[in-house]
Enzyme design. Structure first.
Site, PDB file in Angstrom:
ATOM      1  CB  SER A 246      -0.706  -0.065   1.293  1.00  0.00           C
ATOM      2  OG  SER A 246      -1.453   1.246   1.555  1.00  0.00           O
TER       3      SER A 246
ATOM      4  CE1 TYR B 234      -5.266  -1.778   4.550  1.00  0.00           C
ATOM      5  CE2 TYR B 234      -4.538   0.286   4.478  1.00  0.00           C
ATOM      6  CZ  TYR B 234      -4.748  -0.896   4.174  1.00  0.00           C
ATOM      7  OH  TYR B 234      -4.500  -0.896   2.420  1.00  0.00           O
TER       8      TYR B 234
END
Length: 274
Positions: free
Chosen positions: A144, A158
């Protein structure tokens, strides 16, 4: 890996979102696709859509948090096509926004089980088999933008998983044989089913993101990036680190005396010369 014609590409979490977009893109290049995910109805829908595009694809149910199911995914893939050339460790999840001090430990463990251990299982299990197979292959892990900086307020769990995927993938790149390419895919804000639908209307189109990523995959890049403004966040982190070192740990002659890689290199050299 520049040419995917007749290659076999396995994608976890491949029934929706980025994973499904990768299935379409690899398939458009002539690859045969295997997708593994949790929900059979979504898997069948994905296979039907791929078939409409003329893409040969198969599916099997797979929970990436369970290593025995990832082993079963590998068995299924090799049995279906006789070989595997690419694994895309894509399956992921998110948590509702919450501060560190209020996030239940079981929620942290749950998201790590999918976002980190799922990638670990795929990298390890498929990595062993691809090494034994001995032919050109590739492992792509979906990180990410949050692998590179902190981009999600009140999203520490996360973000931590994605930082961990960066560390795993950098290590993997050093350890596998040269005939296995390794890449870290770093999506920014891309349309998916992970976030609120109203927010997703503002996200980058999934197929647009994958078209940007595929160009880099074909070029053999390790960091596979997309969202241009991310460099501002990355530079801000880098500048703060550089300032800290310049102020409190400035360079000096012989300053590799405590550098772990330098020390390990010297120790190995001593063993080799013994």
């Amino acid at each position: 890996m520049k040419d995917f014609k007749d290659k076999v590409v396995v994608i976890t979490g491949g029934a929706t979102g980025i994973g499904f977009a990768f299935a379409k893109a690899f398939g458009a290049g002539g690859a045969k696709i295997v997708i593994g995910a949790l929900h059979e109805n979504r898997l069948q829908e994905a296979i039907d859509k791929l078939a409409e595009l003329g893409i040969e694809a198969k599916y099997t149910i797979c929970d990436v948090t369970q290593p025995e199911q990832v082993e079963a995914l590998a068995d299924f893939s090799w049995n279906a096509f006789g070989h595997v050339d690419v694994i895309v460790n894509n399956a992921g999840t998110m948590l509702p926004p919450m501060p560190v001090i209020d996030t239940p430990l079981e929620s942290v463990q749950s998201i790590f089980n999918v976002n980190f251990y799922g990638v670990w299982h795929g990298s390890s299990i498929f990595g062993k088999r691809l090494t034994e197979q001995g032919t050109p292959a590739a492992i792509y892990n979906i990180g990410s933008e949050n692998s590179l900086f902190h981009g999600v307020p009140m999203g520490a769990a996360y973000v931590a998983t994605k930082h961990a995927v960066l560390a795993l993938t950098e290590s993997l790149r050093e350890e596998v044989p040269d005939f296995i390419e390794v890449g870290l895919v770093c999506p920014g804000f891309v349309r998916s089913e992970l976030g609120p639908p109203e927010a997703m209307t503002m996200a980058m189109d999934t197929d647009r993101f994958v078209s940007i990523a595929m160009e880099q995959i074909k070029a053999g890049e390790f960091y596979i990036v997309s969202h241009a403004y991310n460099i501002e966040r990355i530079n801000a982190r880098h500048d703060e680190i550089v300032k800290a070192y310049a102020t409190y740990a400035p360079r000096y002659e012989g300053d590799d005396e405590f550098d772990v890689r330098s020390l390990m290199g010297r120790m190995q050299e001593a063993v080799d010369n013994a």
